[in-house]
Design an enzyme around this catalytic site. Structure first.
Site, short mmCIF file in Angstrom:
data_model
loop_
_atom_site.label_atom_id
_atom_site.label_comp_id
_atom_site.label_asym_id
_atom_site.label_seq_id
_atom_site.Cartn_x
_atom_site.Cartn_y
_atom_site.Cartn_z
CG ASN A 158 -1.82 1.13 1.40
OD1 ASN A 158 -1.67 2.13 0.71
ND2 ASN A 158 -2.77 1.02 2.32
NE ARG A 197 -5.13 3.02 -1.07
CZ ARG A 197 -4.95 4.18 -0.45
NH1 ARG A 197 -3.83 4.44 0.19
NH2 ARG A 197 -5.89 5.10 -0.47
CG HIS A 233 -11.01 5.80 5.34
ND1 HIS A 233 -10.53 4.51 5.32
CD2 HIS A 233 -9.93 6.59 5.18
CE1 HIS A 233 -9.22 4.53 5.17
NE2 HIS A 233 -8.82 5.79 5.07
CG LEU A 234 -12.87 10.03 9.98
CD1 LEU A 234 -13.37 10.57 11.33
CD2 LEU A 234 -13.32 10.94 8.84
CG ASN A 270 -2.10 11.66 6.95
OD1 ASN A 270 -2.26 12.82 7.33
ND2 ASN A 270 -1.05 10.93 7.25
N GLY A 271 -5.74 11.05 4.58
CA GLY A 271 -6.84 11.36 3.67
C GLY A 271 -8.11 10.93 4.38
CG ASP A 304 -0.62 12.92 14.76
OD1 ASP A 304 -1.54 12.69 15.58
OD2 ASP A 304 0.19 12.07 14.38
NE ARG A 324 -0.99 10.16 17.05
CZ ARG A 324 -0.37 9.21 16.37
NH1 ARG A 324 -0.04 8.10 16.97
NH2 ARG A 324 -0.07 9.38 15.10
N GLY A 328 -7.01 5.88 11.07
CA GLY A 328 -6.26 6.40 12.21
C GLY A 328 -7.02 7.31 13.15
N1 LIG Z 1 -4.10 7.65 19.07
C1 LIG Z 1 -4.52 8.53 18.16
N2 LIG Z 1 -5.35 9.53 18.50
C2 LIG Z 1 -5.79 10.41 17.58
N3 LIG Z 1 -5.45 10.38 16.28
C3 LIG Z 1 -4.62 9.40 15.88
C4 LIG Z 1 -4.11 8.43 16.78
N4 LIG Z 1 -3.32 7.58 16.08
C5 LIG Z 1 -3.33 8.01 14.80
N5 LIG Z 1 -4.11 9.11 14.68
C6 LIG Z 1 -4.37 9.89 13.46
O1 LIG Z 1 -4.40 9.00 12.36
C7 LIG Z 1 -3.68 9.59 11.27
C8 LIG Z 1 -3.15 8.50 10.35
O2 LIG Z 1 -4.20 7.66 9.96
P1 LIG Z 1 -3.98 6.47 8.90
O3 LIG Z 1 -5.28 5.82 8.71
O4 LIG Z 1 -2.84 5.63 9.33
O5 LIG Z 1 -3.61 7.35 7.64
P2 LIG Z 1 -3.04 7.03 6.21
O6 LIG Z 1 -3.33 5.56 5.92
O7 LIG Z 1 -3.80 7.95 5.33
O8 LIG Z 1 -1.58 7.33 6.27
C9 LIG Z 1 -2.61 10.41 11.93
O9 LIG Z 1 -2.20 11.47 11.11
C10 LIG Z 1 -3.32 10.93 13.19
O10 LIG Z 1 -3.99 12.15 12.90
C1 LIG Z 2 -7.00 8.36 -1.65
C2 LIG Z 2 -6.38 8.86 -0.40
O1 LIG Z 2 -6.65 9.95 0.04
O2 LIG Z 2 -5.52 8.02 0.21
P1 LIG Z 2 -4.69 8.29 1.55
O3 LIG Z 2 -5.69 8.49 2.63
O4 LIG Z 2 -3.88 7.03 1.71
O5 LIG Z 2 -3.87 9.52 1.30
MG LIG Z 3 -4.86 5.17 4.50
#
Ligand SMILES: Nc1ncnc2c1ncn2[C@@H]1O[C@H](COP(=O)(O)OP(=O)(O)O)[C@@H](O)[C@H]1O
Ligand SMILES: CC(=O)OP(=O)(O)O
Ligand SMILES: [Mg+2]
Length: 420
Positions: A19, A109, A226-227, A229-230, A300, A302, A348
């Site tokens: 991914n 992915r 789905h929360l 980074n994106g 982030d 957190r 996340g």
């Molecule tokens: N314990 C936590 N509390 C609050 N937010 C968190 C925590 N752990 C991760 N996150 C949030 O989750 C985000 C990453 O989510 P993730 O689904 O791994 O993203 P991606 O797959 O898009 O890289 C981080 O940027 C942060 O904002």
């Molecule tokens: C499509 C997309 O936003 O993916 P990610 O959350 O991994 O950046």
């Molecule tokens: Mg992701």
């Protein structure tokens, strides 16, 4: 390179999933014949001085004597090609290298599949060229996906490589929801429509939500948030996606880590005409310097929560803009679905930030939506309900697993027939 294998080596039952994100690679090695997850990991901050690879080996194989302990590498990993080579080395150190006879396929992915790719697809040169053609529609993501595929083909030329598209689950979105109200000829000529992303996650999480409710997915209407980074929302009716918040590109919709989500398109004309910014500068502004980062300097959640505890007003405003947008989408998708059985938080932020979940649904009791503070405060990796016992609409937290879903789809397409 053109003689691409389309089936797994005989008897092989393991799938490696890659991914590749804009600055990270997540990976998992899974055994599809019941052996579960063998190894997994994450390479972060690719291209920076502070790159980091964290590899979780199979239990008992980490060399430290501890079961399943993490191994890390710190220091610059220049690009996605170097990242994948490092991942291959870590796997090889566990006896799980890409030359292992048990390896059946590599699943990738791929974020943008356009209109052409609606199903998992074995990658050959023509498929690669089409993914390349879609780069302008996912400039942060498709180039990383392509590097991942090219490197994996070079490292494992005997293996079938499968692309699983973020857009695929959204191809069922009805025309009135998928179409923008833009002059039809122009929109059609340039393939401008809503495609939607994170589809593998929305599919997996909506199905797991139905399981959590003890019901068949075909009977259940779910709003998935789905929360990560994106971030994106979707409305899923009876297992079929009918609406989603990301559009032509992954910029539309919710407020994200660094992306603005919805804005008035005239913001772009205004910045060009009044601030003299170029299209590329505005692209960078909206994709990389907006969202939570743009509002308070941190992406982030957190860190944002920590700053709010200290009384930081910019962090508070960023949090409120983020959760206000979420609430608006919950209301909109409630209207789209008519009847909602569950609202599910994932990725996340969705899985970890109880304050975000509570704020997003605050004041929606009239819609049958509320969060039980005790349940919401419980942490864990298991799917769980966080609504009160007597709630009209379930509110759930369901950890996503895009890699598992990609592995399943990959193995179903190219796996050995006798083991399927
Ligand atoms: N314990 C936590 N509390 C609050 N937010 C968190 C925590 N752990 C991760 N996150 C949030 O989750 C985000 C990453 O989510 P993730 O689904 O791994 O993203 P991606 O797959 O898009 O890289 C981080 O940027 C942060 O904002
Ligand atoms: C499509 C997309 O936003 O993916 P990610 O959350 O991994 O950046
Ligand atoms: Mg992701």
């Amino acid at each position: 390179m053109s003689a691409t294998p389309t089936t797994a080596p005989a008897g092989a039952t393991r799938v490696l999933v890659l991914n590749s994100g804009s600055s990270s690679v997540k990976y998992q090695l899974l055994d599809m014949a019941g052996g579960g997850r063998l190894a997994s990991g994450l390479v972060e901050r690719i291209g920076e001085q502070t790159s980091r690879l964290a590899h979780t080996p199979p239990a008992g194989r980490d060399g430290t004597g501890q079961e399943g302990g993490e191994r890390t590498r710190e220091g610059r990993i220049a690009d996605h090609e170097a990242a994948l080579k490092a991942v291959a080395e870590e796997l090889a150190a566990d006896g799980l290298g890409l030359d292992s006879p048990e390896l059946a396929a590599i699943g990738h992915r791929v974020v943008h599949g356009g209109r052409r790719f609606t199903e998992p697809t074995v990658i050959d040169d023509a498929v690669l060229a089409e993914i390349e053609r879609l780069v302008p529609l996912a400039p942060l993501h498709n180039p990383a996906n392509l590097t991942g595929i090219r490197t994996a083909r070079a490292l494992g030329p005997h293996l079938p490589q499968v692309a699983v598209f973020d857009t695929a689950f959204h191809t069922t979105i009805p025309e009135p929801a998928a179409r923008y109200a833009i002059e039809k000829e122009t929109a059609d000529a340039h393939r401008i429509r809503r495609y939607g992303f994170h589809g593998t996650s929305h599919a997996y999480v909506s199905r797991r939500t139905a399981e959590l409710l003890g019901r068949d997915p075909s009977e259940v209407n779910v709003i998935v948030l789905h929360l990560g980074n994106g971030a994106s929302a979707s409305a899923v009716r009876g297992g079929v996606c009918v609406e989603t918040s990301m559009g032509l590109t992954p910029l539309e919709g919710l407020v994200m880590g660094t992306r603005s989500g919805d804005t008035d398109p005239a913001v772009i004309f205004h910045l060009a005409r009044v601030a003299g910014m170029s299209v590329d500068e505005i692209d960078t502004l909206l994709n990389r310097r907006s969202g939570l980062t743009g509002l308070c300097g941190d992406n982030d959640m957190r860190e944002i929560r920590r700053r709010i505890e200290e009384g930081d007003e910019a962090a508070r405003l960023a949090f409120e803009v983020y959760t206000h947008r979420l609430k608006k989408y919950v209301g909109a998708y409630y209207a789209v679905l008519g009847r909602v059985d569950a609202v599910t938080f994932t990725a996340g932020v969705g899985e970890n930030a109880a304050e975000v979940r509570a704020a997003a649904l605050e004041g929606l009791e009239g819609l049958g939506l509320s969060v039980d503070p005790g349940r919401n405060g419980v942490r864990g990796r298991e799917p769980r309900l966080i609504s009160p016992g007597d709630a009209r609409v379930a509110v759930a937290v369901v950890p996503t697993d895009e890699e598992l879903e990609i592995a399943r789809q990959t193995y179903a397409l190219v796996g050995a027939a006798e083991a399927a």
